[in-house]
Design a protein around this motif. Sequence first.
Motif, PDB file in Angstrom:
ATOM      1  N   ALA A   1      81.667  70.403 122.224  1.00  0.00           N
ATOM      2  CA  ALA A   1      82.541  70.264 123.394  1.00  0.00           C
ATOM      3  C   ALA A   1      82.730  71.602 124.097  1.00  0.00           C
ATOM      4  O   ALA A   1      82.655  71.697 125.327  1.00  0.00           O
ATOM      5  N   ALA A   2      82.962  72.663 123.314  1.00  0.00           N
ATOM      6  CA  ALA A   2      83.161  73.992 123.898  1.00  0.00           C
ATOM      7  C   ALA A   2      81.904  74.464 124.631  1.00  0.00           C
ATOM      8  O   ALA A   2      81.994  75.165 125.647  1.00  0.00           O
ATOM      9  N   ALA A   3      80.740  74.071 124.112  1.00  0.00           N
ATOM     10  CA  ALA A   3      79.468  74.429 124.753  1.00  0.00           C
ATOM     11  C   ALA A   3      79.182  73.560 125.977  1.00  0.00           C
ATOM     12  O   ALA A   3      78.182  73.787 126.682  1.00  0.00           O
ATOM     13  N   GLY A   4      80.028  72.564 126.220  1.00  0.00           N
ATOM     14  CA  GLY A   4      79.833  71.684 127.369  1.00  0.00           C
ATOM     15  C   GLY A   4      78.771  70.630 127.155  1.00  0.00           C
ATOM     16  O   GLY A   4      78.189  70.120 128.114  1.00  0.00           O
ATOM     17  N   VAL A   5      78.522  70.290 125.880  1.00  0.00           N
ATOM     18  CA  VAL A   5      77.469  69.335 125.542  1.00  0.00           C
ATOM     19  C   VAL A   5      78.076  67.957 125.291  1.00  0.00           C
ATOM     20  O   VAL A   5      78.945  67.805 124.431  1.00  0.00           O
ATOM     21  N   GLU A   6      77.622  66.974 126.022  1.00  0.00           N
ATOM     22  CA  GLU A   6      78.063  65.600 125.773  1.00  0.00           C
ATOM     23  C   GLU A   6      77.372  65.068 124.519  1.00  0.00           C
ATOM     24  O   GLU A   6      76.204  65.364 124.272  1.00  0.00           O
ATOM     25  N   PHE A   7      78.110  64.290 123.740  1.00  0.00           N
ATOM     26  CA  PHE A   7      77.524  63.736 122.518  1.00  0.00           C
ATOM     27  C   PHE A   7      78.006  62.316 122.297  1.00  0.00           C
ATOM     28  O   PHE A   7      79.039  61.902 122.829  1.00  0.00           O
ATOM     29  N   GLU A   8      77.208  61.586 121.530  1.00  0.00           N
ATOM     30  CA  GLU A   8      77.555  60.216 121.159  1.00  0.00           C
ATOM     31  C   GLU A   8      77.963  60.185 119.693  1.00  0.00           C
ATOM     32  O   GLU A   8      77.590  61.068 118.918  1.00  0.00           O
ATOM     33  N   GLU A   9      78.730  59.163 119.332  1.00  0.00           N
ATOM     34  CA  GLU A   9      79.148  59.021 117.948  1.00  0.00           C
ATOM     35  C   GLU A   9      78.854  57.613 117.433  1.00  0.00           C
ATOM     36  O   GLU A   9      79.089  56.629 118.138  1.00  0.00           O
ATOM     37  N   GLU A  10      78.316  57.556 116.244  1.00  0.00           N
ATOM     38  CA  GLU A  10      78.121  56.284 115.565  1.00  0.00           C
ATOM     39  C   GLU A  10      78.972  56.337 114.298  1.00  0.00           C
ATOM     40  O   GLU A  10      78.658  57.081 113.364  1.00  0.00           O
ATOM     41  N   PHE A  11      80.043  55.574 114.304  1.00  0.00           N
ATOM     42  CA  PHE A  11      81.024  55.703 113.232  1.00  0.00           C
ATOM     43  C   PHE A  11      80.623  54.934 111.981  1.00  0.00           C
ATOM     44  O   PHE A  11      80.127  53.808 112.057  1.00  0.00           O
ATOM     45  N   ILE A  12      80.857  55.568 110.859  1.00  0.00           N
ATOM     46  CA  ILE A  12      80.714  54.918 109.556  1.00  0.00           C
ATOM     47  C   ILE A  12      82.062  54.281 109.246  1.00  0.00           C
ATOM     48  O   ILE A  12      83.056  54.990 109.036  1.00  0.00           O
ATOM     49  N   GLU A  13      82.093  52.956 109.253  1.00  0.00           N
ATOM     50  CA  GLU A  13      83.371  52.252 109.105  1.00  0.00           C
ATOM     51  C   GLU A  13      83.508  51.536 107.772  1.00  0.00           C
ATOM     52  O   GLU A  13      84.616  51.161 107.376  1.00  0.00           O
ATOM     53  N   THR A  14      82.381  51.341 107.087  1.00  0.00           N
ATOM     54  CA  THR A  14      82.412  50.640 105.800  1.00  0.00           C
ATOM     55  C   THR A  14      81.484  51.333 104.814  1.00  0.00           C
ATOM     56  O   THR A  14      80.623  52.138 105.200  1.00  0.00           O
ATOM     57  N   LYS A  15      81.630  50.972 103.557  1.00  0.00           N
ATOM     58  CA  LYS A  15      80.748  51.485 102.518  1.00  0.00           C
ATOM     59  C   LYS A  15      79.304  51.078 102.801  1.00  0.00           C
ATOM     60  O   LYS A  15      78.355  51.826 102.542  1.00  0.00           O
ATOM     61  N   GLU A  16      79.143  49.902 103.391  1.00  0.00           N
ATOM     62  CA  GLU A  16      77.807  49.389 103.710  1.00  0.00           C
ATOM     63  C   GLU A  16      77.132  50.232 104.796  1.00  0.00           C
ATOM     64  O   GLU A  16      75.911  50.455 104.762  1.00  0.00           O
ATOM     65  N   ASP A  17      77.920  50.705 105.761  1.00  0.00           N
ATOM     66  CA  ASP A  17      77.367  51.583 106.805  1.00  0.00           C
ATOM     67  C   ASP A  17      76.785  52.854 106.184  1.00  0.00           C
ATOM     68  O   ASP A  17      75.697  53.308 106.560  1.00  0.00           O
ATOM     69  N   LEU A  18      77.520  53.416 105.242  1.00  0.00           N
ATOM     70  CA  LEU A  18      77.054  54.627 104.572  1.00  0.00           C
ATOM     71  C   LEU A  18      75.806  54.345 103.736  1.00  0.00           C
ATOM     72  O   LEU A  18      74.833  55.118 103.765  1.00  0.00           O
ATOM     73  N   GLU A  19      75.829  53.232 103.022  1.00  0.00           N
ATOM     74  CA  GLU A  19      74.675  52.873 102.184  1.00  0.00           C
ATOM     75  C   GLU A  19      73.429  52.648 103.026  1.00  0.00           C
ATOM     76  O   GLU A  19      72.322  53.007 102.617  1.00  0.00           O
ATOM     77  N   LYS A  20      73.596  52.082 104.213  1.00  0.00           N
ATOM     78  CA  LYS A  20      72.440  51.863 105.090  1.00  0.00           C
ATOM     79  C   LYS A  20      71.801  53.197 105.471  1.00  0.00           C
ATOM     80  O   LYS A  20      70.565  53.333 105.441  1.00  0.00           O
ATOM     81  N   LEU A  21      72.620  54.177 105.831  1.00  0.00           N
ATOM     82  CA  LEU A  21      72.077  55.502 106.154  1.00  0.00           C
ATOM     83  C   LEU A  21      71.341  56.096 104.958  1.00  0.00           C
ATOM     84  O   LEU A  21      70.256  56.666 105.091  1.00  0.00           O
ATOM     85  N   ARG A  22      71.930  55.938 103.783  1.00  0.00           N
ATOM     86  CA  ARG A  22      71.293  56.459 102.578  1.00  0.00           C
ATOM     87  C   ARG A  22      69.968  55.751 102.302  1.00  0.00           C
ATOM     88  O   ARG A  22      68.950  56.390 102.009  1.00  0.00           O
ATOM     89  N   ASN A  23      69.984  54.441 102.436  1.00  0.00           N
ATOM     90  CA  ASN A  23      68.774  53.663 102.153  1.00  0.00           C
ATOM     91  C   ASN A  23      67.677  53.898 103.182  1.00  0.00           C
ATOM     92  O   ASN A  23      66.486  53.759 102.874  1.00  0.00           O
ATOM     93  N   ASP A  24      68.087  54.232 104.400  1.00  0.00           N
ATOM     94  CA  ASP A  24      67.103  54.516 105.452  1.00  0.00           C
ATOM     95  C   ASP A  24      66.441  55.880 105.260  1.00  0.00           C
ATOM     96  O   ASP A  24      65.484  56.214 105.983  1.00  0.00           O
TER      97      ASP A  24
END
Length: 222
Positions: free
Chosen positions: A24-47
């Motif tokens: 933000a300080a650098a003026g860079v726009e960014f997107e966020e993909e939130f980890i909301e469940t244990k399954e979301d985290l496991e998917k990232l790990r498995n990928d």
Amino acid sequence: MSGKPKLHYTNGRGKMESIRWLLAAAGVEFEEEFIETKEDLEKLRNDGVLMFQQVPMVEIDGMKMVQTRAILSYIAAKYNLYGKDLKERAWIDMYVEGTTDLMGMIMYLPFQPADTKEKNLALIIERATTRYFPVYEKALKDHGHDYLVGNKLSWADIHLLEAILMAEECKPDILSAFPLLQAFKGRTSNIPTIKKFLQPGSQRKPPTDEKFVAIVRKIFNI
């Protein structure tokens, strides 16, 4: 692909918050993909996109970067917030490590047992006012510049402002004995990109509350 960095983490501060601050300080726009469940985290790990099975993870410039320090160093260097030479980088690193230590204490406070919180809060205030903030106050006094290193905004300044605001959430008048840090806070808070990030509705996350603690414990099985 938008080209914007994509941040993978929970919808809260944690170790990702300093990354949000720096972008933000650098003026860079960014997107966020939130980890909301244990399954979301496991998917990232498995990928296979988490080198050490851990987040934060940031997709940037074709990389899937992990390890907070590595991510922050890359962003700081990419956006010219990491000094002009090795010596300046060394000073920035030292200052950042100090604020990282202080913010780590504050970050973990909500996750500690209720019967130890008061004692740990007192320790945070003591360390902030006797170990960490005096260093930055002295640095500003000794060189007489607006910023910590090279009289130019750097990662060290952005990290220090984040630490100051977190410490003020613990004790609103924590800067009372540090007039130069008070002035520093005012200056840096009014840098346009930072001022925008501090406004309501930005991607800055609120202080960690009990509801978020419960979500994190469930996702990370802690």
